[in-house]
Design an enzyme around this catalytic site. Structure first.
Site, PDB file in Angstrom:
ATOM      1  N   LYS A  26       0.876  -1.114   0.043  1.00 27.22           N
ATOM      2  CA  LYS A  26       0.055  -0.015   0.002  1.00 27.22           C
ATOM      3  C   LYS A  26       0.886   1.224  -0.095  1.00 27.22           C
ATOM      4  O   LYS A  26       0.645   2.212  -0.763  1.00 27.22           O
ATOM      5  CB  LYS A  26      -0.859  -0.160   1.257  1.00 27.22           C
ATOM      6  CG  LYS A  26      -2.106   1.087   1.240  1.00 27.22           C
ATOM      7  CD  LYS A  26      -3.152   0.782   2.457  1.00 27.22           C
ATOM      8  CE  LYS A  26      -3.668  -0.373   2.551  1.00 27.22           C
ATOM      9  NZ  LYS A  26      -4.348  -0.886   3.734  1.00 27.22           N
ATOM     10  N   ARG A  96      -3.422   3.059   8.382  1.00 31.82           N
ATOM     11  CA  ARG A  96      -3.672   1.845   7.683  1.00 31.82           C
ATOM     12  C   ARG A  96      -2.604   0.600   7.812  1.00 31.82           C
ATOM     13  O   ARG A  96      -1.396   1.407   7.342  1.00 31.82           O
ATOM     14  CB  ARG A  96      -3.743   2.221   6.193  1.00 31.82           C
ATOM     15  CG  ARG A  96      -4.540   3.694   6.139  1.00 31.82           C
ATOM     16  CD  ARG A  96      -4.784   4.193   4.576  1.00 31.82           C
ATOM     17  NE  ARG A  96      -5.464   3.369   3.783  1.00 31.82           N
ATOM     18  CZ  ARG A  96      -5.388   3.439   2.296  1.00 31.82           C
ATOM     19  NH1 ARG A  96      -4.518   4.396   1.697  1.00 31.82           N
ATOM     20  NH2 ARG A  96      -6.188   2.573   1.558  1.00 31.82           N
ATOM     21  N   GLY A 105      -8.361  -7.615   4.089  1.00 31.00           N
ATOM     22  CA  GLY A 105      -9.283  -7.628   5.291  1.00 31.00           C
ATOM     23  C   GLY A 105      -8.701  -8.395   6.385  1.00 31.00           C
ATOM     24  O   GLY A 105      -9.294  -8.778   7.450  1.00 31.00           O
ATOM     25  N   MET A 107      -6.143  -6.996   8.083  1.00 28.18           N
ATOM     26  CA  MET A 107      -5.595  -6.109   9.431  1.00 28.18           C
ATOM     27  C   MET A 107      -6.733  -4.866   9.050  1.00 28.18           C
ATOM     28  O   MET A 107      -7.113  -4.666   7.996  1.00 28.18           O
ATOM     29  CB  MET A 107      -4.286  -5.611   9.262  1.00 28.18           C
ATOM     30  CG  MET A 107      -3.482  -6.871   9.897  1.00 28.18           C
ATOM     31  SD  MET A 107      -1.636  -6.689   9.807  1.00 28.18           S
ATOM     32  CE  MET A 107      -1.380  -6.996   8.013  1.00 28.18           C
ATOM     33  N   ARG A 344      -3.373  -1.608  -6.370  1.00 32.20           N
ATOM     34  CA  ARG A 344      -2.587  -2.832  -6.200  1.00 32.20           C
ATOM     35  C   ARG A 344      -2.993  -3.694  -7.369  1.00 32.20           C
ATOM     36  O   ARG A 344      -4.021  -3.590  -8.240  1.00 32.20           O
ATOM     37  CB  ARG A 344      -2.861  -3.602  -5.008  1.00 32.20           C
ATOM     38  CG  ARG A 344      -4.336  -4.012  -4.657  1.00 32.20           C
ATOM     39  CD  ARG A 344      -4.420  -4.619  -3.432  1.00 32.20           C
ATOM     40  NE  ARG A 344      -5.898  -4.503  -3.186  1.00 32.20           N
ATOM     41  CZ  ARG A 344      -6.472  -4.665  -1.808  1.00 32.20           C
ATOM     42  NH1 ARG A 344      -5.806  -4.757  -0.893  1.00 32.20           N
ATOM     43  NH2 ARG A 344      -7.979  -4.601  -1.893  1.00 32.20           N
ATOM     44  N   HIS A 463     -15.705  -8.813   0.996  1.00 33.68           N
ATOM     45  CA  HIS A 463     -14.565  -9.960   1.361  1.00 33.68           C
ATOM     46  C   HIS A 463     -14.735 -11.485   0.751  1.00 33.68           C
ATOM     47  O   HIS A 463     -14.024 -12.073   0.418  1.00 33.68           O
ATOM     48  CB  HIS A 463     -14.787 -10.286   2.996  1.00 33.68           C
ATOM     49  CG  HIS A 463     -13.875 -10.950   3.648  1.00 33.68           C
ATOM     50  ND1 HIS A 463     -14.155 -12.379   3.661  1.00 33.68           N
ATOM     51  CD2 HIS A 463     -12.587 -10.778   4.059  1.00 33.68           C
ATOM     52  CE1 HIS A 463     -13.112 -13.091   4.405  1.00 33.68           C
ATOM     53  NE2 HIS A 463     -12.240 -12.191   4.460  1.00 33.68           N
ATOM     54  N   SER A 787      13.559 -43.281 -13.657  1.00 32.11           N
ATOM     55  CA  SER A 787      12.247 -42.641 -13.374  1.00 32.11           C
ATOM     56  C   SER A 787      12.295 -42.335 -11.872  1.00 32.11           C
ATOM     57  O   SER A 787      12.094 -43.569 -11.097  1.00 32.11           O
ATOM     58  CB  SER A 787      11.053 -43.250 -13.963  1.00 32.11           C
ATOM     59  OG  SER A 787       9.961 -42.440 -13.661  1.00 32.11           O
ATOM     60  N   CYS A 854       8.112 -39.758 -11.971  1.00 34.91           N
ATOM     61  CA  CYS A 854       6.594 -39.991 -12.208  1.00 34.91           C
ATOM     62  C   CYS A 854       5.967 -40.248 -10.852  1.00 34.91           C
ATOM     63  O   CYS A 854       4.797 -40.844 -10.793  1.00 34.91           O
ATOM     64  CB  CYS A 854       6.752 -41.613 -12.816  1.00 34.91           C
ATOM     65  SG  CYS A 854       7.327 -42.975 -12.014  1.00 34.91           S
ATOM     66  N   TYR A 874      12.399 -34.910 -18.223  1.00 30.85           N
ATOM     67  CA  TYR A 874      10.804 -34.945 -18.247  1.00 30.85           C
ATOM     68  C   TYR A 874      10.110 -34.906 -16.644  1.00 30.85           C
ATOM     69  O   TYR A 874      10.766 -35.481 -15.846  1.00 30.85           O
ATOM     70  CB  TYR A 874      10.144 -35.574 -19.241  1.00 30.85           C
ATOM     71  CG  TYR A 874      10.402 -37.350 -18.709  1.00 30.85           C
ATOM     72  CD1 TYR A 874       9.239 -37.780 -17.755  1.00 30.85           C
ATOM     73  CD2 TYR A 874      11.285 -38.054 -19.190  1.00 30.85           C
ATOM     74  CE1 TYR A 874       9.420 -39.223 -17.585  1.00 30.85           C
ATOM     75  CE2 TYR A 874      11.441 -39.219 -18.795  1.00 30.85           C
ATOM     76  CZ  TYR A 874      10.432 -39.927 -17.935  1.00 30.85           C
ATOM     77  OH  TYR A 874      10.661 -41.253 -17.463  1.00 30.85           O
TER      78      TYR A 874
HETATM   79  P1  ADP Z   1      -7.735  -2.341   3.574  1.00 28.44           P
HETATM   80  O1  ADP Z   1      -6.218  -2.653   3.339  1.00 28.44           O
HETATM   81  O2  ADP Z   1      -8.809  -3.271   4.579  1.00 28.44           O
HETATM   82  O3  ADP Z   1      -8.484  -2.084   2.158  1.00 28.44           O
HETATM   83  P2  ADP Z   1      -7.467   0.307   4.010  1.00 28.44           P
HETATM   84  O4  ADP Z   1      -6.419   0.768   4.635  1.00 28.44           O
HETATM   85  O5  ADP Z   1      -7.210   0.483   2.344  1.00 28.44           O
HETATM   86  O6  ADP Z   1      -7.899  -0.995   4.333  1.00 28.44           O
HETATM   87  O7  ADP Z   1      -8.628   1.311   4.293  1.00 28.44           O
HETATM   88  C1  ADP Z   1      -9.995   0.964   4.450  1.00 28.44           C
HETATM   89  C2  ADP Z   1     -11.041   1.870   3.752  1.00 28.44           C
HETATM   90  O8  ADP Z   1     -10.530   3.194   4.077  1.00 28.44           O
HETATM   91  C3  ADP Z   1     -10.747   2.001   2.153  1.00 28.44           C
HETATM   92  O9  ADP Z   1     -11.846   2.092   1.602  1.00 28.44           O
HETATM   93  C4  ADP Z   1      -9.979   3.348   1.998  1.00 28.44           C
HETATM   94  O10 ADP Z   1     -10.096   3.708   0.725  1.00 28.44           O
HETATM   95  C5  ADP Z   1     -10.489   4.172   3.073  1.00 28.44           C
HETATM   96  N1  ADP Z   1      -9.558   5.074   3.744  1.00 28.44           N
HETATM   97  C6  ADP Z   1      -8.190   4.704   4.099  1.00 28.44           C
HETATM   98  N2  ADP Z   1      -7.531   6.085   4.327  1.00 28.44           N
HETATM   99  C7  ADP Z   1      -8.293   7.042   3.776  1.00 28.44           C
HETATM  100  C8  ADP Z   1      -8.125   8.539   3.848  1.00 28.44           C
HETATM  101  N3  ADP Z   1      -6.812   8.863   4.410  1.00 28.44           N
HETATM  102  N4  ADP Z   1      -9.228   9.137   3.427  1.00 28.44           N
HETATM  103  C9  ADP Z   1     -10.132   8.594   2.991  1.00 28.44           C
HETATM  104  N5  ADP Z   1     -10.358   7.278   2.923  1.00 28.44           N
HETATM  105  C10 ADP Z   1      -9.681   6.541   3.313  1.00 28.44           C
HETATM  106 MG    MG Z   2      -7.799  -0.950   0.979  1.00 25.24          MG
HETATM  107 MG    MG Z   3      -9.836  -3.555   6.279  1.00 20.56          MG
END
Ligand code: ADP
Ligand code: MG
Ligand code: MG
Length: 896
Positions: A26, A96, A105, A107, A344, A463, A787, A854, A874
């Site tokens: 990220k 984040r 999902g 963390m 990503r 999810h 083999s 094999c 092979y």
């Molecule tokens: P995950 O890895 O679970 O996707 P994220 O860190 O991407 O968690 O964040 C969860 C949600 O919060 C996402 O929808 C993301 O776009 C939103 N978000 C994170 N940081 C900000 C921010 N600075 N401003 C607005 N929305 C945010």
């Molecule tokens: Mg995210």
């Molecule tokens: Mg999350």
């Protein structure tokens, strides 16, 4: 460890996409987007090194971190013109997590951090009271559950903050959170605080304390249960650690001119080249993914906000051209201004993986080699071979409801309403469809064992959908018409009620949910190649497969052969690209109803004449078998292994069967029983089998060898080109090989003379006893090919019984004593070393010695890589694994 914090956005970016290890995916991609001039809210990333330090030092931070975080916060303050903790115009941030490989999902993120009882009032004056209290209540809920650990007491899995929200909505008669007023939200804030207090915790008013609490929670979450399970399922090393990103908030919930969404630059289910996504107006963060309101398809944004939509399309172009792969993005619109919050590489189904890779080559974005390297052989390519529903059968079934097609393919199974129940049913050998309102990371094990996943809520980026795509499950999500009642343990849809345990079918290609057990049929690829019921022109998925596999074969060095015993299997193998038969297990031919009596007679018959007659009959049948196989594989090598298992496997075990056999051969029952018992072995796998049997009972092998050459002769007379290779099992000493070989050559010579034809053939051996690998130079004097029988070789190298090791191997995997099940993935250090030695010693005697594998490992990607590395000629795999082996072989060659 000097630099612990990297800035991005707001005019100063330290990191880049190359730095994923250090900044997490990220953080690295946020930095990269900032560099590309894509609008990203400013922020900073605390490195994964800090996480490792934190975990190793029981929650302490390296020195210097505090100052660098302060610097980071200053960067945000300067870039936004707000200050952290300012009661009038507070800077709010998100905290984040972000590991080097994405863990969806796993963390939790905390939004709106920096608010407190004072600054919420300031924010209310600056923006609107409704907005300010909405932001504050979200912070309290996220901080409460993620940092302070306020969880549901009853264990029903309901988040207490969600429950309080539902409760208030009920009291106010509100259908959605949008119907709640500023006062309602202020009330919610009070209730949330009460919840936290009742749990014996306190929400810190000091923004800095909030920030450090959140940072610690993210680092700690690296080690929580669900993250660990996810890593184990996905082979992610525990040592990577996560980064923490602290980023200035932008708000999608400032009214109808704001919003938030997620999108894929191509369709992640089918791979179609179209912009694909969902959004919600006046919403924040995870609202889209959480299934709170049903999001709108991205195409509608064109009407809602044409400029933003156009800008988003430009970002899509830019990102695809830059990353040269399908991207999964998060964006937020704050009062008409677009911000990207994440990009990503998007998770995708096997269908999408192949389509995107092939089409990107055609678009000139990537090379053929890159396309090959992008597709996971076992998880993605093999999806293209999996069955689909039989349309005729499906037409008869009642469609109960329709949801979103999140993971293509057909699945049918028994309904399980919880992950635990799914695991339990699966243990009983039942196919399972996991049915939930929505899934969460706690459900991961249930999802892993289920054939399919069905949810009543959530969109294509929920999810359930994301995980299903990743682990290759059939999935239908967001099925509005479906009612799931956890209490009554039943579901209802389309006027039908089904109990947990009842059969249900889901079509992940169309989104349909069907009553009962709907029979499936072959995939498009199989219909074209094997069943020949579909023309390539009508099979778009097949055509993509075909294109990819043509490239694969250009780059692969390893040969690919099949483990097949029957002409039908051989035909399948050929259609999938086999270049020969690497293993024909002749014992499989002995078990047929019409044969087993003769086998039994040949083994236990006392009367030599009767024995001989039985062998002759068997010889005729074997000759037909071999003729069939050699005919299908005309011109290609066919390795036929002489009889391998211990003899008593062919004999009856219970009294009634013994009595019947005695009657048939006119024997005394007790005497027969005694004779069978005399063949009993305490440890048959290490017993009287393989070439040991061939040496003590030569007439069995004689019969097989004569049958092989009779079959080859018949084909040769038809003008065909049979290539029979005779393989001796379980050799451990060169004298065994010599003894058996002498006889093989003798019988071959005699048979060819009788038939009046010459056939080029080879005699070789399995290398499956450790001693054979160790003395391979000697054995190669008598063997023309090797083999590796890695099933037995693994069994004997570890000393683990193949049939009984399951129990403790599971334990070993859990406690990480073993990294993998050695019967599934080749053990490089031990078994692999023996293979290397066997190959090298063998070739030292006979430089042109052909060496292959094999065992089951021949169809497993990582083992195929190893075989390439040590220079085998092979791999041989079961017919349906051949495409996987071809792709893995090409990847091994390209990775060099
Ligand atoms: P995950 O890895 O679970 O996707 P994220 O860190 O991407 O968690 O964040 C969860 C949600 O919060 C996402 O929808 C993301 O776009 C939103 N978000 C994170 N940081 C900000 C921010 N600075 N401003 C607005 N929305 C945010
Ligand atoms: Mg995210
Ligand atoms: Mg999350």
């Amino acid at each position: 460890m000097d630099k612990l914090v990297y800035l991005f956005g707001g005019g100063r970016t330290d990191g880049s996409a190359e730095m994923k290890e250090l900044l997490g995916g990220k953080g690295a991609n946020l930095a990269e987007m900032a560099r590309l001039g894509i609008p990203v809210p400013p922020g900073f990333t605390i490195t994964t090194e800090v996480c490792r330090y934190y975990i190793e030092h029981g929650g302490r931070y390296p020195s210097g971190l505090e100052d660098q975080v302060k610097e980071g916060v200053k960067h945000l303050e300067e870039a936004t013109g707000r200050s952290f903790g300012d009661p009038e115009n507070p800077l709010l941030v998100s905290v984040r997590s972000g590991a080097p490989v994405s863990m969806p999902g796993m963390m939790d993120t905390i939004l709106n951090l920096g608010l407190n009882d004072e600054s919420v009032k300031g924010l209310a004056r600056k923006t609107s009271p409704r907005f300010a209290y909405d932001a504050y209540r979200r912070l309290l809920a996220m901080y409460g559950s993620v940092v302070l650990g306020v969880k549901d007491e009853g264990g029903a899995g309901v988040d207490p903050f969600d429950a309080a929200m539902e409760e208030l909505k009920r009291e106010r008669g509100a259908a959605s959170d949008l119907d709640l007023t500023a006062d309602d939200l202020a009330e919610l804030v009070a209730r949330y605080k009460e919840l936290i207090r009742k749990a014996g915790k306190e929400f810190p008013q000091d923004p800095h304390e909030q920030l450090w609490g959140a940072i610690g929670a993210v680092f700690s979450s690296w080690d929580n249960e669900r993250a660990r399970i996810y890593r184990r399922l996905n082979r992610i090393p525990d040592t990577l650690g996560t980064a923490v990103n602290v980023q200035a908030m932008v708000f999608g919930n400032l009214g109808e001119n704001s919003g938030t969404g997620v999108a894929f630059t191509r369709d992640p289910a089918t791979g179609e080249n179209r912009f694909y996504g969902e959004y919600l107006l006046n919403a924040q963060g995870e609202d889209v993914v959480a299934g709170i309101r049903t999001p709108k398809p991205i195409s509608e944004l064109e009407r809602d906000m044409p400029q933003v939509y156009r800008q988003l399309l430009e970002v899509r172009e830019k990102l695809e051209r830059h990353y040269r792969d399908m991207q999964d993005i998060e964006f937020t619109i704050e009062e008409g201004k677009l911000y990207l919050l994440q990009t990503r590489t998007g998770k995708r189904t096997g269908f999408a993986a192949v389509r995107i890779a092939v089409e990107m080559v055609e678009e000139g974005l990537i090379t053929e080699k890159e396309a090959i390297l992008r597709i996971d052989p076992a998880e993605q390519l093999s999806q293209l071979l999996q069955p689909i529903f039989d349309p005729a059968e499906k037409a008869k079934a009642k469609v109960l409801a329709k949801g979103l097609p999140a993971g293509p393919g057909a699945a049918t199974g028994r309904i399980a309403l919880t992950a635990e129940e799914a695991v339990r049913l699966e243990k009983e050998g039942q196919p399972v469809i996991l049915v939930r309102h929505e899934t969460s990371p706690e459900d991961i094990q249930g999802m892993a064992v289920a054939k399919g996943i069905l949810t009543s809520r959530g969109g294509m980026t929920s999810h359930a959908a994301v995980v299903a795509r990743q682990i290759g499950k059939v999935a239908v999500v967001g099925c509005d018409g479906l009612n799931v009642d956890y209490e009554k343990r039943e579901i209802s849809a389309g006027g039908v009620t089904l109990k947990e345990g009842d059969w249900i079918s889901i079509d992940g290609t169309t989104g349909e949910v069907l009553e009962g057990k709907v029979p499936t049929m072959a995939s498009e690829v199989v219909q074209v190649l094997i069943e020949e019921t579909l023309a390539p022109e009508e099979a778009p998925v097949y055509r993509l497969y075909e294109k990819l596999m043509t490239w694969v074969d250009q780059y692969r060095v390893l040969g690919v052969r099949a483990n097949a015993d029957e002409p039908d299997q051989a035909r399948v193998a050929l259609a999938f690209g086999a270049e020969g038969i690497g293993l024909c297990r002749t014992e499989h031919m002995f078990f047929g109803e019409d044969r087993i009596p003769y086998v039994q007679q040949a083994i236990i018959g006392r009367d030599p004449a009767a024995r001989k007659e039985a062998l002759e009959r068997l010889g005729k049948m074997q000759a037909e078998d071999f003729e069939g196989l050699l005919r299908v594989m005309d011109g290609k090598p066919v390795i036929i292994r002489l009889l391998d298992p211990p003899m008593h496997e062919f004999l009856p075990k219970d009294d009634a069967e013994i009595a019947e056999l005695a009657k048939r051969f006119g024997l005394d029952k007790e005497e027969l029983k005694a004779q069978i018992e005399s063949l009993h072995e305490f440890n048959p796998m290490l017993g009287h089998r393989g070439c040991r049997l061939g040496i003590t009972h030569p007439d069995l092998y004689d019969m097989q060898v004569a049958a092989i050459f009779r079959a080859a002769a018949a084909l040769r007379k038809e003008g065909l080109d049979p290539k029979p290779y005779v393989m001796v099992p379980l050799v451990g000493h060169v004298n065994e090989m010599r003894a058996v070989r002498e006889r093989i050559d003798e019988i071959a010579r005699r048979t060819m003379e009788e038939e009046g034809v010459e056939i080029a053939y080879k005699v070789g051996t399995m290398i499956e006893v450790p001693r054979a690998a160790i003395t391979a130079d000697e054995i190669a004097q008598a063997a023309e090919f090797f083999s590796f029988g890695t099933n037995d070789l693994t069994q004997m190298t570890f000393g683990y019984s193949r049939d009984d090791a399951g129990k403790f191997i599971q334990e070993y995997l859990k406690s990480k004593i073993l990294p993998d099940d050695p019967f599934q993935t080749l053990d490089r250090k031990g078994v692999g070393e023996l293979m290397k030695m066997g190959k090298e010693k063998g070739r030292s005697t006979r430089p042109d010695l052909s060496v292959g594998i094999c065992g089951e490992h021949g169809g497993e990607s990582r083992s195929v890589h190893f075989c390439h590395e040590i220079g085998l000629d092979y791999v041989s795999a079961s017919p349906y694994r051949i495409p996987v082996a071809r792709l893995a072989a090409a990847q091994a060659a390209l990775k060099g």
